[in-house]
Write an enzyme that holds these catalytic residues in place. Structure first.
Site, mmCIF file in Angstrom:
data_model
loop_
_atom_site.group_PDB
_atom_site.id
_atom_site.type_symbol
_atom_site.label_atom_id
_atom_site.label_comp_id
_atom_site.label_asym_id
_atom_site.label_seq_id
_atom_site.Cartn_x
_atom_site.Cartn_y
_atom_site.Cartn_z
ATOM 1 N N CYS A 57 91.723 -27.331 21.762
ATOM 2 C CA CYS A 57 90.775 -27.495 20.662
ATOM 3 C C CYS A 57 90.519 -26.186 19.930
ATOM 4 C CB CYS A 57 89.451 -28.052 21.177
ATOM 5 S SG CYS A 57 89.599 -29.648 21.996
ATOM 6 N N ARG A 84 94.490 -19.879 44.657
ATOM 7 C CA ARG A 84 93.691 -20.929 45.292
ATOM 8 C C ARG A 84 94.560 -21.915 46.065
ATOM 9 N NH1 ARG A 84 91.206 -18.917 40.956
ATOM 10 N NH2 ARG A 84 88.935 -18.888 40.869
#
Length: 469
Positions: A57, A84
């Site tokens: 966006c 992670r």
């Protein structure tokens, strides 16, 4: 079928495979990892592009110069995901889903090497693809879609290499008007060619007319109700003009802002259920209907419209991130649902703010609803306060019950985010009469005594009472 694996501690382990490395896919992977450690759940994610977890966006504002650097649009890099314990494989495209064999085939886009990867749980987050017209010249150099960071960089490279300053934007939806603003900010002469009678087909035509008038006032040439027939190229093979049935518009660069389709090529080939708009169909937990261990989210799915009760395809990052959170919670052993949407969206072109939520008139008719509409003009602040800006608010309400059906707003500073009041009212199923009693914040710098949304609600109540038998 469960795939037998063991962790370093000897415990049984599952594998989650994620197709797509942007909002929905990596939100799902990250949330699943928060709930289940690497000794319990192996996570493999495939992304065919160069970037992950970025704001598509924000691309028009990067192109236009408001956002100075591409990397400001990136929320989390591949390296951060890998830290992670997510096995993220970049520039790797999934080419097949084998539902029966619970595996996916992938191809390394750099080497061409192919491999199968098995899964216990699968997340499909393949996003949407820009609509590219099947017209002569549509693939010529200088013609750009704007969907990914790679697309944005390619457009910026073209702008940097182009000496002339004439741009044509094809399409006048959210992408089209935002790219028109970006090009105006870069000093281009901008023409917007739109097949609709007014820009912003997500609005009713009377509200779209306000957008048309404002864009022309900003120096943008608006060509509505025009079908592009071909894109002309020069001797160098580059695009040089956009042709309609009636005229030709010179162009040194062309931006396609026609919209997007759900990217469900893989899902269709795998026999997964698709809706009327081509998006995957899921239940409230974002699980693909009829498939216990397959989830889907983001721009590749259809979602329930809470106002009309029908399925819709809405490509927005807000939804994609929520879908990912829901999916990750469910994959991770928790439980979460995504009940649906009311169709809220905001945009801007230069100083003009545009917002909508709920149903347009044609949506309400399609749903078989009888309704009343009202349109009011008001200001963003108390009329006597400096810089009070005008706005137009249109409201739809169900004739028999008074239930709010939709709101559209076009105005200047302070207009667009007022649509959130209506979005909450729609989600709660409020009537326009109930809305008139809402306790909204007031002070002269922020609002008139009667907020524009409440003025529209009061007018809707009056109109329905007058039309009651």
């Amino acid at each position: 079928m469960s795939i037998s694996r063991t962790s370093g501690t000897g415990r049984a382990m599952e594998r989650l495979v994620v197709i797509g490395g942007d909002a929905a896919g990596m939100s799902a992977a990250s949330q699943a990892r928060r709930l289940r450690g690497p000794d319990e759940l192996e996570i493999v994610a495939f992304e065919r592009g160069h970037f992950t977890s970025y704001s598509a966006c924000g691309i028009p504002y990067w192109v236009g110069g408001e956002v100075p650097e591409r990397d400001r649009l990136i929320a989390r890099t591949p390296e951060e995901h890998r830290e992670r314990a997510i096995d993220l494989r970049m520039r790797t495209e999934v080419t097949e889903i084998d539902v029966t064999g619970t595996r996916v085939r992938s191809r390394d886009l750099e080497t061409g090497a192919e491999a199968w990867t098995s899964y216990d749980k699968l997340v499909i987050a393949t996003g949407a693809r820009p609509i590219r017209p099947d017209l002569p010249g549509a693939d010529a150099p200088g013609v750009h879609g704007v969907q990914t960071l790679d697309d944005g960089q390619a457009l910026l490279d073209t702008l940097a290499a182009t000496k002339a300053r004439r741009a044509v934007v094809v399409g006048a939806g959210y992408i089209g008007v935002e790219m028109a603003e970006a090009l105006i900010n870069r000093g281009y002469e901008v023409t917007v060619v739109n097949r609709g009678k007014e820009p912003m087909s997500t609005l009713d035509p009377d509200m779209g007319r306000l957008v048309h008038t404002a864009m022309e006032g900003m120096g943008i040439t608006m060509v509505d109700d025009a079908e592009v027939t071909k894109l002309l190229t020069g001797e160098d093979g580059r695009v040089c003009a956009v042709a309609t049935e009636d005229a030709e518009y010179p162009a040194d660069v062309v931006v396609l802002g026609i919209g997007v389709h759900p990217e469900t090529t893989l899902a269709r080939a795998a026999g997964l259920p698709l809706g009327e708009h081509g998006g995957l169909l899921t239940d409230l937990a974002m699980r693909v209907r009829g498939h216990e261990n397959i989830w889907a989210g983001g721009d590749c799915v259809e979602v329930l419209d809470l106002v009309s009760g029908r399925e819709r395809h809405i490509a927005l990052g807000t939804h994609a991130n929520k879908h990912g959170q829901v999916i990750g919670s469910n994959v991770g052993g928790g439980y979460a649902t995504f009940p649906g949407v009311v169709g809220t969206a905001v945009s801007k072109v230069c100083e003009l703010e545009i917002a909508r939520t709920g149903l347009r008139e044609k949506d309400a008719r399609r749903a078989g609803l009888q309704f009343e509409t009202v349109t009011i003009e008001s200001t963003s602040r108390a009329g006597y306060y400096p810089n009070a800006a005008l706005m137009t608010v249109k409201m739809l309400a169900e004739r028999r019950t008074g239930r709010l059906l939709g709101v559209q707003i076009v105005g200047r500073e302070g207009a667009a985010k007022r649509v959130d009041i209506a979005a909450v009212a729609l989600t709660a199923g409020m009537t326009v009469e109930q809305m008139t009693a809402l306790d909204l914040g007031y002070a002269p710098p922020f609002s008139p005594v009667w907020d524009p949304i409440l003025v529209a609600a009061r007018k809707a109540v009056t109109k329905m009472r007058a039309s009651a038998p």
